[in-house]
Write an enzyme that holds these catalytic residues in place. Structure first.
Site, PDB file in Angstrom:
ATOM      1  N   GLU A  88       0.835  -1.204   0.000  1.00  0.00           N
ATOM      2  CA  GLU A  88       0.000   0.000   0.000  1.00  0.00           C
ATOM      3  C   GLU A  88       0.869   1.253   0.000  1.00  0.00           C
ATOM      4  OE1 GLU A  88      -1.623   3.427   1.980  1.00  0.00           O
ATOM      5  OE2 GLU A  88      -0.650   1.897   3.217  1.00  0.00           O
TER       6      GLU A  88
ATOM      7  N   ASP B 149       0.686   3.784  -3.203  1.00  0.00           N
ATOM      8  CA  ASP B 149       0.272   5.166  -2.997  1.00  0.00           C
ATOM      9  C   ASP B 149       1.184   6.111  -3.781  1.00  0.00           C
ATOM     10  OD1 ASP B 149      -1.113   7.389  -1.500  1.00  0.00           O
ATOM     11  OD2 ASP B 149       0.909   7.644  -0.698  1.00  0.00           O
TER      12      ASP B 149
ATOM     13  N   ASP C 213      -6.981   1.313   0.904  1.00  0.00           N
ATOM     14  CA  ASP C 213      -5.638   0.754   1.071  1.00  0.00           C
ATOM     15  C   ASP C 213      -5.386  -0.422   0.124  1.00  0.00           C
ATOM     16  OD1 ASP C 213      -5.097   2.581   3.045  1.00  0.00           O
ATOM     17  OD2 ASP C 213      -5.288   1.179   4.718  1.00  0.00           O
TER      18      ASP C 213
ATOM     19  N   GLU D 246      -4.593   0.637  -3.426  1.00  0.00           N
ATOM     20  CA  GLU D 246      -3.205   1.100  -3.517  1.00  0.00           C
ATOM     21  C   GLU D 246      -2.230  -0.079  -3.435  1.00  0.00           C
ATOM     22  OE1 GLU D 246      -3.654   5.633  -1.775  1.00  0.00           O
ATOM     23  OE2 GLU D 246      -3.053   4.029  -0.400  1.00  0.00           O
TER      24      GLU D 246
END
Length: 240
Positions: free
Chosen positions: A59, A63, A132, A135
């Site tokens: 994650e 991101d 989350d 990502e």
């Protein structure tokens, strides 16, 4: 999951047989044939399972990949947009809420591995967890297929949002800041009042105030979302 996938997962095989992930159901979502299926199992594994590795590291990576790809897409798509406008677009498109909406559109919640308590508490529908996991999947795609695979996923799932972003209404926080400036007031101040709920489904309460004009409070699944709701609430109460 078929036997080929189980063999490919190596050390994860025993864990998956007791708590399987249906990678065949993930295939149309990611449009990618994993060379390392374990990465995608990890991307769908929440910490509440007690199994490691979970999705947190992926994650973190995803991101950053999402932000970089989205910045590049916006730079090309809006050649006349100022930096401030592109930043506003970027923040909206890569927000946890936006990622969670992508997950809901793909019915991704049904594929996430959760511990019993987290699932009973509604973790499969949690904005935090869904955002989350999207990502984390981007991070897995980047590691497994390179930037091209991650970019393809982002372009496909965010295409409509990018097309609509220029016509979308202004963000409530930006609108409230302009509202305050038009009345010769300082920038609104946001204060976190507290948070509640289990770790996988926290609720944040925020107060926004414009000195001499009023205040409003709101709750959201993230500090950013709570601030947005508070700004919207303030405008609803004071902009009539």
């Amino acid at each position: 999951m078929d036997l080929v996938h189980c063999r490919a997962l190596g050390p994860y095989r025993g864990r998956l047989l007791s708590n399987p992930v249906d990678l065949s159901a993930l295939a149309p979502i990611i449009d990618h044939a994993p060379s390392n299926p374990a990465l995608f199992v990890q991307a769908l594994t929440h910490g509440s399972t007690g199994q490691t590795p979970d999705y947190q590291r992926l994650e973190f990576l995803g991101d950053r990949v999402l932000g970089m790809v989205m910045a590049d897409l916006l730079y090309a798509r809006f050649p006349k947009a100022a930096e401030g406008q592109m930043s506003a677009f970027l923040n909206r498109l890569v927000s946890r809420e936006s990622c969670a909406d992508i997950a809901r559109a793909c019915n991704l919640g049904a594929l996430i591995r959760l511990g019993k308590q987290a699932r009973d508490d509604g973790g499969a529908g949690s904005t935090n967890i869904l955002g989350d996991v999207v990502e984390a999947l981007i991070g897995a795609l980047y590691l497994d297929g390179g930037l091209a695979s991650a970019r393809s996923f982002i372009e496909r799932h965010w295409a409509e949002r990018i097309s609509d972003i220029a016509e979308a209404p202004r963000h409530p926080k930006s609108e409230l800041q302009e509202w305050a400036a038009a009345r010769n007031r300082k920038t609104p101040t946001y204060t976190m009042l507290g948070k509640s709920g289990p770790d996988h489904d926290l609720r944040f309460t925020v107060r926004v105030e414009i000195k001499g004009l009023g205040a409003a409070e709101a709750t959201g699944t993230s500090k950013q979302e709570a601030e947005t709701h508070a700004a919207r609430q303030f405008l609803a109460e004071h902009n009539t």
